[in-house]
Design a protein around this motif. Structure first.
Motif, PDB file in Angstrom:
ATOM      1  N   ARG A  87      -4.999  -2.145  -5.374  1.00 29.90           N
ATOM      2  CA  ARG A  87      -6.439  -2.446  -5.325  1.00 29.90           C
ATOM      3  C   ARG A  87      -6.648  -3.803  -4.632  1.00 29.90           C
ATOM      4  N   ASN A  88      -5.851  -4.795  -5.021  1.00 28.53           N
ATOM      5  CA  ASN A  88      -5.980  -6.125  -4.415  1.00 28.53           C
ATOM      6  C   ASN A  88      -5.629  -6.090  -2.925  1.00 28.53           C
ATOM      7  N   ALA A  89      -4.608  -5.312  -2.603  1.00 31.99           N
ATOM      8  CA  ALA A  89      -4.182  -5.231  -1.192  1.00 31.99           C
ATOM      9  C   ALA A  89      -5.288  -4.617  -0.333  1.00 31.99           C
ATOM     10  N   ARG A  90      -6.001  -3.665  -0.901  1.00 33.28           N
ATOM     11  CA  ARG A  90      -7.085  -3.017  -0.124  1.00 33.28           C
ATOM     12  C   ARG A  90      -8.245  -3.980   0.136  1.00 33.28           C
ATOM     13  N   LEU A 102       0.824  -1.216   0.000  1.00 30.77           N
ATOM     14  CA  LEU A 102       0.000   0.000   0.000  1.00 30.77           C
ATOM     15  C   LEU A 102       0.860   1.269   0.000  1.00 30.77           C
ATOM     16  N   ASP A 103       2.075   1.164   0.536  1.00 29.91           N
ATOM     17  CA  ASP A 103       2.985   2.330   0.579  1.00 29.91           C
ATOM     18  C   ASP A 103       3.955   2.365  -0.603  1.00 29.91           C
ATOM     19  N   MET A 104       3.890   1.371  -1.447  1.00 29.95           N
ATOM     20  CA  MET A 104       4.924   1.210  -2.484  1.00 29.95           C
ATOM     21  C   MET A 104       4.891   2.329  -3.523  1.00 29.95           C
ATOM     22  N   THR A 105       6.072   2.777  -3.931  1.00 23.48           N
ATOM     23  CA  THR A 105       6.161   3.774  -5.003  1.00 23.48           C
ATOM     24  C   THR A 105       6.384   3.033  -6.328  1.00 23.48           C
ATOM     25  N   VAL A 110      -0.011  -6.675 -13.693  1.00 20.35           N
ATOM     26  CA  VAL A 110      -1.147  -6.101 -12.962  1.00 20.35           C
ATOM     27  C   VAL A 110      -0.914  -4.625 -12.616  1.00 20.35           C
ATOM     28  N   ARG A 111       0.306  -4.176 -12.748  1.00 26.18           N
ATOM     29  CA  ARG A 111       0.706  -2.798 -12.440  1.00 26.18           C
ATOM     30  C   ARG A 111       0.471  -2.466 -10.953  1.00 26.18           C
ATOM     31  N   LEU A 112       1.137  -1.395 -10.533  1.00 28.49           N
ATOM     32  CA  LEU A 112       1.087  -1.042  -9.107  1.00 28.49           C
ATOM     33  C   LEU A 112      -0.336  -0.724  -8.647  1.00 28.49           C
ATOM     34  N   ASP A 113      -1.084  -0.016  -9.486  1.00 31.11           N
ATOM     35  CA  ASP A 113      -2.466   0.325  -9.103  1.00 31.11           C
ATOM     36  C   ASP A 113      -3.291  -0.934  -8.830  1.00 31.11           C
ATOM     37  N   GLY A 114      -3.106  -1.929  -9.686  1.00 30.61           N
ATOM     38  CA  GLY A 114      -3.859  -3.176  -9.543  1.00 30.61           C
ATOM     39  C   GLY A 114      -3.469  -3.913  -8.274  1.00 30.61           C
ATOM     40  N   PRO A 135       8.878   3.357  -8.547  1.00 31.34           N
ATOM     41  CA  PRO A 135      10.241   2.811  -8.683  1.00 31.34           C
ATOM     42  C   PRO A 135      10.448   1.555  -7.836  1.00 31.34           C
ATOM     43  N   GLU A 136       9.861   1.537  -6.640  1.00 31.95           N
ATOM     44  CA  GLU A 136      10.008   0.334  -5.799  1.00 31.95           C
ATOM     45  C   GLU A 136       9.322  -0.862  -6.460  1.00 31.95           C
ATOM     46  N   PHE A 137       8.137  -0.613  -7.002  1.00 32.35           N
ATOM     47  CA  PHE A 137       7.403  -1.683  -7.686  1.00 32.35           C
ATOM     48  C   PHE A 137       8.253  -2.226  -8.844  1.00 32.35           C
ATOM     49  N   GLY A 138       8.843  -1.300  -9.614  1.00 32.77           N
ATOM     50  CA  GLY A 138       9.677  -1.701 -10.751  1.00 32.77           C
ATOM     51  C   GLY A 138      10.866  -2.525 -10.311  1.00 32.77           C
ATOM     52  N   ALA A 139      11.443  -2.191  -9.148  1.00 35.47           N
ATOM     53  CA  ALA A 139      12.631  -2.916  -8.672  1.00 35.47           C
ATOM     54  C   ALA A 139      12.249  -4.305  -8.151  1.00 35.47           C
TER      55      ALA A 139
END
Ligand code: SF4
Ligand code: SF4
Length: 290
Positions: A284-287, A258-261, A277-281, A263-267
């Protein structure tokens, strides 16, 4: 030259049989493919893989199954990714492994195309025809003696090979996956409704998740219909290093996602299928879980 495949089979490229065509037409017609609109495209090629090569008519399909099972070592208190997504992206790994086969065919003057979820090809149908395994009620390809934790990769070519006998096994009276699927996505006859499947909803579907949907600790995909399948009892750890879980993936908490940026997601997910699924997806799942 198996390149780590646990099963390889050959079959003749020809038109898909009438019954399989009808089942697929019904699946699409009833909208059970949900938002995966690409499944309704190129129906003519999906019916006849001889048209998959640009420069020649295909004559054979070489179907390979690669094992990816690893024990679930998701860390305590962390969110769970489907087994196939804990390691490196299978599309890249398998394409590299099969490159030498298509190179060899090219040296002999043949055309060849590697298909890994990347072409309008009925991969599981052809795996059955090539004797690699059978399709369970859970829609997974089950390789006898290995189970369903396998990736399929198919080489379509104009070279001619002696075909294998089709696999004629089936599920019998088991029905465990039908009973245990949390979304009721699997019909007793093996019919599948993607719109009720947690894998589809958490990976393919882009909109808001249905209200009240409980994901628990699942964040990406679902393995329940594989975990309960007796053919996966005693599944052996894959010998393919790239499919082993990445520490950075199996140690992610919901809060961290939920806190991920970006660049962090990419790494964390560099070279991983989860990028789909991209970071937004993923957020969404985490929520939705917990
Ligand atoms: S992946 Fe999960 S939700 Fe989808 S069919 Fe299998 S058990 Fe059901
Ligand atoms: S759980 Fe049973 S019914 Fe489902 S795929 Fe496995 S063998 Fe077939």
């Amino acid at each position: 030259m198996r390149q780590g495949a646990c099963a390889v089979g050959f079959t003749v490229a020809c038109e898909v049989d009438g019954e399989a065509q009808e089942l697929y037409t019904r699946f699409i017609g009833e909208g059970r493919h949900g938002a995966m609109g690409y499944l309704a495209n190129h129906i003519d090629i999906r019916r006849d893989p001889r048209r998959l090569l640009e420069t020649a008519e295909a004559r054979s399909l070489i179907v390979c199954a690669f094992p990816y099972f690893t024990p679930d070592d998701t860390r305590e208190g962390c969110v769970r990714f489907a087994a196939y997504a804990r390691g490196s992206d299978y599309h890249t790994v398998l394409r590299e492994r099969l490159g030498c086969v298509t190179d060899m065919l090219a040296q002999e003057g043949y055309s060849a195309r590697i298909c890994i979820d990347s072409a309008p090809l009925r991969e599981r149908y052809w795996a059955v025809k090539a004797g690699v395994g059978f399709v369970g009620l859970n829609s997974q390809l089950i390789v006898p003696g290995v189970g369903s934790y396998v990736f399929l990769a198919t080489i379509v070519t104009d070279a001619v090979f002696e075909p294998d006998e089709p696999c004629r096994l089936g599920c019998g009276a088991c029905g465990r996956c039908v009973a245990q699927c949390p979304g009721g996505a699997i019909g007793p006859d093996g019919s599948f409704d993607a719109r009720r499947c947690l894998s589809y909803l958490t990976i393919e579907y882009r909109g808001e998740l249905p209200e009240g949907l409980k994901l628990g600790d699942c964040i990406y995909g679902c393995d329940i219909c594989q975990q309960c399948c007796p053919h996966n009892r005693g599944a052996e750890m894959t010998g393919i290093e790239d499919f082993r879980p990445r520490e950075a993936v199996v140690s992610l908490t919901r809060e961290r996602i939920l806190d991920m940026t970006r660049p962090e997601f990419g790494a964390v997910f560099a070279g991983s299928a989860v990028k789909r699924v991209r970071l937004d997806g993923l957020k969404r799942n985490a929520r939705q879980g917990g």
